[in-house]
Motif scaffolding. Structure first.
Motif, PDB file in Angstrom:
ATOM      1  N   GLU A 191      -4.680  -0.056 -11.702  1.00  0.00           N
ATOM      2  CA  GLU A 191      -5.590   1.032 -12.059  1.00  0.00           C
ATOM      3  C   GLU A 191      -4.871   2.381 -12.083  1.00  0.00           C
ATOM      4  OE1 GLU A 191      -8.781   0.749  -9.271  1.00  0.00           O
ATOM      5  OE2 GLU A 191      -9.534  -1.144 -10.102  1.00  0.00           O
ATOM      6  N   LYS A 192      -3.828   2.521 -11.275  1.00  0.00           N
ATOM      7  CA  LYS A 192      -3.042   3.761 -11.258  1.00  0.00           C
ATOM      8  C   LYS A 192      -1.997   3.807 -12.371  1.00  0.00           C
ATOM      9  CE  LYS A 192      -1.723   5.923  -7.634  1.00  0.00           C
ATOM     10  NZ  LYS A 192      -1.096   6.350  -6.357  1.00  0.00           N
ATOM     11  N   GLY A 193      -1.918   2.728 -13.135  1.00  0.00           N
ATOM     12  CA  GLY A 193      -0.949   2.689 -14.231  1.00  0.00           C
ATOM     13  C   GLY A 193       0.424   2.195 -13.841  1.00  0.00           C
ATOM     14  N   ILE A 194       0.546   1.625 -12.638  1.00  0.00           N
ATOM     15  CA  ILE A 194       1.828   1.089 -12.185  1.00  0.00           C
ATOM     16  C   ILE A 194       1.999  -0.321 -12.748  1.00  0.00           C
ATOM     17  CG2 ILE A 194       3.209   0.422 -10.170  1.00  0.00           C
ATOM     18  CD1 ILE A 194       1.529   2.457  -8.539  1.00  0.00           C
ATOM     19  N   LYS A 195       3.136  -0.583 -13.357  1.00  0.00           N
ATOM     20  CA  LYS A 195       3.423  -1.926 -13.874  1.00  0.00           C
ATOM     21  C   LYS A 195       3.750  -2.862 -12.705  1.00  0.00           C
ATOM     22  CE  LYS A 195       3.101  -0.914 -18.289  1.00  0.00           C
ATOM     23  NZ  LYS A 195       2.020  -1.476 -19.118  1.00  0.00           N
ATOM     24  N   ILE A 196       3.371  -4.128 -12.861  1.00  0.00           N
ATOM     25  CA  ILE A 196       3.583  -5.126 -11.812  1.00  0.00           C
ATOM     26  C   ILE A 196       4.442  -6.271 -12.340  1.00  0.00           C
ATOM     27  CG2 ILE A 196       2.494  -6.783 -10.245  1.00  0.00           C
ATOM     28  CD1 ILE A 196       1.842  -3.909  -9.541  1.00  0.00           C
ATOM     29  N   SER A 197       5.527  -6.559 -11.642  1.00  0.00           N
ATOM     30  CA  SER A 197       6.377  -7.710 -11.969  1.00  0.00           C
ATOM     31  C   SER A 197       6.413  -8.657 -10.775  1.00  0.00           C
ATOM     32  CB  SER A 197       7.807  -7.257 -12.298  1.00  0.00           C
ATOM     33  OG  SER A 197       7.822  -6.411 -13.427  1.00  0.00           O
ATOM     34  N   PHE A 198       6.177  -9.923 -11.039  1.00  0.00           N
ATOM     35  CA  PHE A 198       6.286 -10.947  -9.999  1.00  0.00           C
ATOM     36  C   PHE A 198       7.665 -11.589 -10.059  1.00  0.00           C
ATOM     37  CE2 PHE A 198       1.443 -11.982  -9.819  1.00  0.00           C
ATOM     38  CZ  PHE A 198       1.256 -10.896  -8.978  1.00  0.00           C
ATOM     39  N   ILE A 199       8.289 -11.738  -8.898  1.00  0.00           N
ATOM     40  CA  ILE A 199       9.575 -12.419  -8.785  1.00  0.00           C
ATOM     41  C   ILE A 199       9.417 -13.541  -7.766  1.00  0.00           C
ATOM     42  CG2 ILE A 199      12.013 -12.194  -8.159  1.00  0.00           C
ATOM     43  CD1 ILE A 199      11.944  -9.320  -8.982  1.00  0.00           C
ATOM     44  N   ASP A 200       9.802 -14.753  -8.133  1.00  0.00           N
ATOM     45  CA  ASP A 200       9.819 -15.932  -7.260  1.00  0.00           C
ATOM     46  C   ASP A 200       8.451 -16.585  -7.095  1.00  0.00           C
ATOM     47  OD1 ASP A 200      10.951 -17.796  -5.220  1.00  0.00           O
ATOM     48  OD2 ASP A 200       9.709 -16.623  -3.863  1.00  0.00           O
TER      49      ASP A 200
ATOM     50  N   THR B   7      -3.653 -15.215  -2.381  1.00  0.00           N
ATOM     51  CA  THR B   7      -4.924 -14.512  -2.569  1.00  0.00           C
ATOM     52  C   THR B   7      -5.022 -13.148  -1.891  1.00  0.00           C
ATOM     53  OG1 THR B   7      -5.824 -15.672  -0.635  1.00  0.00           O
ATOM     54  CG2 THR B   7      -6.219 -16.672  -2.805  1.00  0.00           C
ATOM     55  N   GLU B   8      -4.256 -12.906  -0.816  1.00  0.00           N
ATOM     56  CA  GLU B   8      -4.524 -11.767   0.052  1.00  0.00           C
ATOM     57  C   GLU B   8      -4.051 -10.414  -0.480  1.00  0.00           C
ATOM     58  OE1 GLU B   8      -6.436 -12.033   2.839  1.00  0.00           O
ATOM     59  OE2 GLU B   8      -6.699 -14.042   2.011  1.00  0.00           O
ATOM     60  N   SER B   9      -3.315 -10.399  -1.590  1.00  0.00           N
ATOM     61  CA  SER B   9      -2.818  -9.122  -2.125  1.00  0.00           C
ATOM     62  C   SER B   9      -3.533  -8.708  -3.405  1.00  0.00           C
ATOM     63  CB  SER B   9      -1.308  -9.217  -2.394  1.00  0.00           C
ATOM     64  OG  SER B   9      -0.605  -9.541  -1.220  1.00  0.00           O
ATOM     65  N   ASN B  10      -4.524  -9.479  -3.822  1.00  0.00           N
ATOM     66  CA  ASN B  10      -5.178  -9.224  -5.112  1.00  0.00           C
ATOM     67  C   ASN B  10      -5.770  -7.817  -5.215  1.00  0.00           C
ATOM     68  OD1 ASN B  10      -4.566 -11.789  -6.037  1.00  0.00           O
ATOM     69  ND2 ASN B  10      -6.511 -12.673  -5.410  1.00  0.00           N
ATOM     70  N   LYS B  11      -6.486  -7.390  -4.180  1.00  0.00           N
ATOM     71  CA  LYS B  11      -7.165  -6.091  -4.219  1.00  0.00           C
ATOM     72  C   LYS B  11      -6.167  -4.949  -4.376  1.00  0.00           C
ATOM     73  CE  LYS B  11     -10.529  -3.296  -1.678  1.00  0.00           C
ATOM     74  NZ  LYS B  11     -11.357  -3.197  -0.430  1.00  0.00           N
ATOM     75  N   LEU B  12      -5.070  -5.005  -3.624  1.00  0.00           N
ATOM     76  CA  LEU B  12      -4.059  -3.949  -3.703  1.00  0.00           C
ATOM     77  C   LEU B  12      -3.351  -3.950  -5.048  1.00  0.00           C
ATOM     78  CD1 LEU B  12      -2.563  -4.186  -0.115  1.00  0.00           C
ATOM     79  CD2 LEU B  12      -3.727  -2.200  -1.094  1.00  0.00           C
ATOM     80  N   LEU B  13      -3.086  -5.117  -5.583  1.00  0.00           N
ATOM     81  CA  LEU B  13      -2.425  -5.190  -6.884  1.00  0.00           C
ATOM     82  C   LEU B  13      -3.336  -4.644  -7.983  1.00  0.00           C
ATOM     83  CD1 LEU B  13      -0.742  -8.687  -6.451  1.00  0.00           C
ATOM     84  CD2 LEU B  13       0.450  -6.495  -6.646  1.00  0.00           C
ATOM     85  N   ASP B  14      -4.627  -4.901  -7.872  1.00  0.00           N
ATOM     86  CA  ASP B  14      -5.585  -4.317  -8.821  1.00  0.00           C
ATOM     87  C   ASP B  14      -5.568  -2.793  -8.728  1.00  0.00           C
ATOM     88  OD1 ASP B  14      -6.465  -6.720  -9.871  1.00  0.00           O
ATOM     89  OD2 ASP B  14      -8.112  -6.934  -8.435  1.00  0.00           O
ATOM     90  N   GLU B  15      -5.462  -2.283  -7.511  1.00  0.00           N
ATOM     91  CA  GLU B  15      -5.398  -0.830  -7.300  1.00  0.00           C
ATOM     92  C   GLU B  15      -4.160  -0.233  -7.967  1.00  0.00           C
ATOM     93  OE1 GLU B  15      -4.694   2.165  -3.532  1.00  0.00           O
ATOM     94  OE2 GLU B  15      -5.838   0.327  -3.177  1.00  0.00           O
ATOM     95  N   ALA B  16      -3.029  -0.934  -7.841  1.00  0.00           N
ATOM     96  CA  ALA B  16      -1.796  -0.460  -8.479  1.00  0.00           C
ATOM     97  C   ALA B  16      -1.952  -0.415 -10.004  1.00  0.00           C
ATOM     98  CB  ALA B  16      -0.631  -1.364  -8.092  1.00  0.00           C
TER      99      ALA B  16
ATOM    100  N   LYS C  46       0.831  -1.208   0.000  1.00  0.00           N
ATOM    101  CA  LYS C  46       0.000   0.000   0.000  1.00  0.00           C
ATOM    102  C   LYS C  46       0.865   1.258   0.000  1.00  0.00           C
ATOM    103  CE  LYS C  46      -4.068   1.969   2.257  1.00  0.00           C
ATOM    104  NZ  LYS C  46      -5.064   1.807   3.343  1.00  0.00           N
ATOM    105  N   GLU C  47       1.938   1.248   0.802  1.00  0.00           N
ATOM    106  CA  GLU C  47       2.885   2.368   0.819  1.00  0.00           C
ATOM    107  C   GLU C  47       3.492   2.593  -0.566  1.00  0.00           C
ATOM    108  OE1 GLU C  47       6.073   2.076   3.585  1.00  0.00           O
ATOM    109  OE2 GLU C  47       4.762   1.866   5.338  1.00  0.00           O
ATOM    110  N   ALA C  48       3.884   1.506  -1.191  1.00  0.00           N
ATOM    111  CA  ALA C  48       4.506   1.595  -2.511  1.00  0.00           C
ATOM    112  C   ALA C  48       3.540   2.183  -3.544  1.00  0.00           C
ATOM    113  CB  ALA C  48       4.988   0.216  -2.960  1.00  0.00           C
ATOM    114  N   ILE C  49       2.289   1.788  -3.491  1.00  0.00           N
ATOM    115  CA  ILE C  49       1.290   2.306  -4.432  1.00  0.00           C
ATOM    116  C   ILE C  49       1.141   3.815  -4.254  1.00  0.00           C
ATOM    117  CG2 ILE C  49      -1.163   2.271  -5.041  1.00  0.00           C
ATOM    118  CD1 ILE C  49      -1.128  -0.737  -4.205  1.00  0.00           C
TER     119      ILE C  49
ATOM    120  N   ALA D  16       7.169   1.032 -11.538  1.00  0.00           N
ATOM    121  CA  ALA D  16       6.801  -0.382 -11.422  1.00  0.00           C
ATOM    122  C   ALA D  16       6.993  -0.855  -9.990  1.00  0.00           C
ATOM    123  CB  ALA D  16       7.636  -1.241 -12.361  1.00  0.00           C
ATOM    124  N   ILE D  17       6.157  -1.803  -9.602  1.00  0.00           N
ATOM    125  CA  ILE D  17       6.321  -2.506  -8.329  1.00  0.00           C
ATOM    126  C   ILE D  17       6.675  -3.946  -8.654  1.00  0.00           C
ATOM    127  CG2 ILE D  17       5.165  -3.374  -6.266  1.00  0.00           C
ATOM    128  CD1 ILE D  17       3.427  -0.845  -6.310  1.00  0.00           C
ATOM    129  N   LEU D  18       7.794  -4.399  -8.113  1.00  0.00           N
ATOM    130  CA  LEU D  18       8.194  -5.800  -8.222  1.00  0.00           C
ATOM    131  C   LEU D  18       7.895  -6.436  -6.869  1.00  0.00           C
ATOM    132  CD1 LEU D  18      10.483  -3.785  -9.659  1.00  0.00           C
ATOM    133  CD2 LEU D  18      11.344  -5.975 -10.450  1.00  0.00           C
TER     134      LEU D  18
END
Length: 330
Positions: free
Chosen positions: A118-127, A107-116, A89-92, A98-100
């Protein structure tokens, strides 16, 4: 006169095309030169864990090389999903390019990642990754493959009736689920010999205690398989302290300096080691290429290797086991 007008029109069109081309070139050059802002949220920052140390170092080195600023935000424990979400949330709110993230929960981070997103922040998953495919790219070990490699090796050490226990890390996280699935597949028919699966919440001491309990509960236990560095090393500590290294085979995923020593001492019979530094480095590199509008890989398998006492001092395996020594020499 008409001829002059014709040439003037051609000249103006050429100038217009040239101007547009120069504008596009200048815009792209500005994008390429601009220092990008990245936030990486691993599951934990832990100086005792070589996997996360190497992975985070990889992200920092790639950021330096590819003209990006990277901020690392992480909980102090790998299973602290609530804290990881607070950091997300702080990062958003910081609105980086981008947020990596290495999600601790499926399951517990889905809502926040959707919010990111929507703001146009790119999302990269690592590991690891989440239930919803919100990411723009993923860099990770093929955990099914890693588990299967470990399972096939484990099967070579066991008899048809030998009992097996699994010490996994965090219940429900994608890496734990897939490694266990791959391990069972690699074992083949011997998967029926798995008598218990426990979770140490990525804590060395909890893994050690759980393993001692498993040894007491199943006196004929012949193998303990750890699914990450915490669970593997904790299990190996328990078997070593009980003087049971010749009776119980310990295998696992991930490595550390302590794990290498435990293998030298005959406790670990085999480890599947991830390429953690490469994972972190490629995560940042591909993210930067994506942000700069260049060709990038959307799904990267960073790879893993089976390490045994027989091959642990081969030159390529040594680089994998001692990444920090290799980096100092380069």
């Amino acid at each position: 006169m008409k001829k002059q007008k014709k040439w003037l029109s051609i000249f103006l069109v050429v100038c217009l095309i040239g101007g547009i081309g120069c504008g596009i070139w200048y815009h792209q050059k500005r994008i390429d030169e601009r220092r990008l802002s990245l936030v990486y949220i691993p599951k934990v920052v832990d100086k005792t864990n070589d996997f996360w140390k190497a992975l985070i170092l990889g992200t920092r080195m790639a950021a330096q090389e590819y003209n990006a600023v990277i901020e690392i935000k992480a909980p102090s424990e790998e299973n602290d999903v609530e804290r990881q979400n607070a950091l997300l949330k702080e990062a958003i709110e910081e609105n980086p390019d981008a947020i990596l993230i290495s999600p601790s929960s499926f399951t517990e981070s889905n809502k926040l990642l959707d919010e990111a997103k929507e703001k146009g922040i790119k999302i990269s998953f690592i590991d690891s990754y989440t239930e919803e495919p919100v990411q723009d790219l993923t860099v990770a070990t093929n955990n099914l493959e890693a588990g299967e490699k470990l399972g096939k090796f484990a099967a070579s050490l066991l008899g048809p009736d030998d009992q097996i226990a699994i010490v996994a890390h965090v219940k429900g996280v994608s890496t734990a689920v897939e490694r266990e699935e791959g391990f069972r597949k690699g074992l083949g028919d011997l998967a029926d010999n798995i008598v218990d699966v426990v979770y140490c919440d990525s804590q060395y001491e909890k893994s050690r205690k759980l393993t001692l309990e498993l040894m007491e509960k199943y006196p004929n236990l012949k193998m303990v398989a750890g699914m990450n560095e915490y669970s593997s090393v904790g299990a190996a500590r328990a078997v070593k302290s009980a003087g049971a290294k010749d009776r119980i085979n310990v295998v696992g995923i991930d490595s550390s300096q302590e794990a290498v020593q435990l293998m030298e001492n005959g406790v670990f019979k085999g480890l599947v080691v991830q390429k953690a530094f490469k994972m972190g480095y490629m995560g940042v590199k591909e993210t930067v290429l994506m942000l700069r509008g260049k060709s990038y890989e959307k799904n990267v398998n960073s790879g893993c290797e089976l390490v045994t006492p027989e091959n642990m001092y081969n030159s390529e395996i040594e680089k994998l086991l001692f990444p920090f020594n290799t980096l100092k020499l380069s």
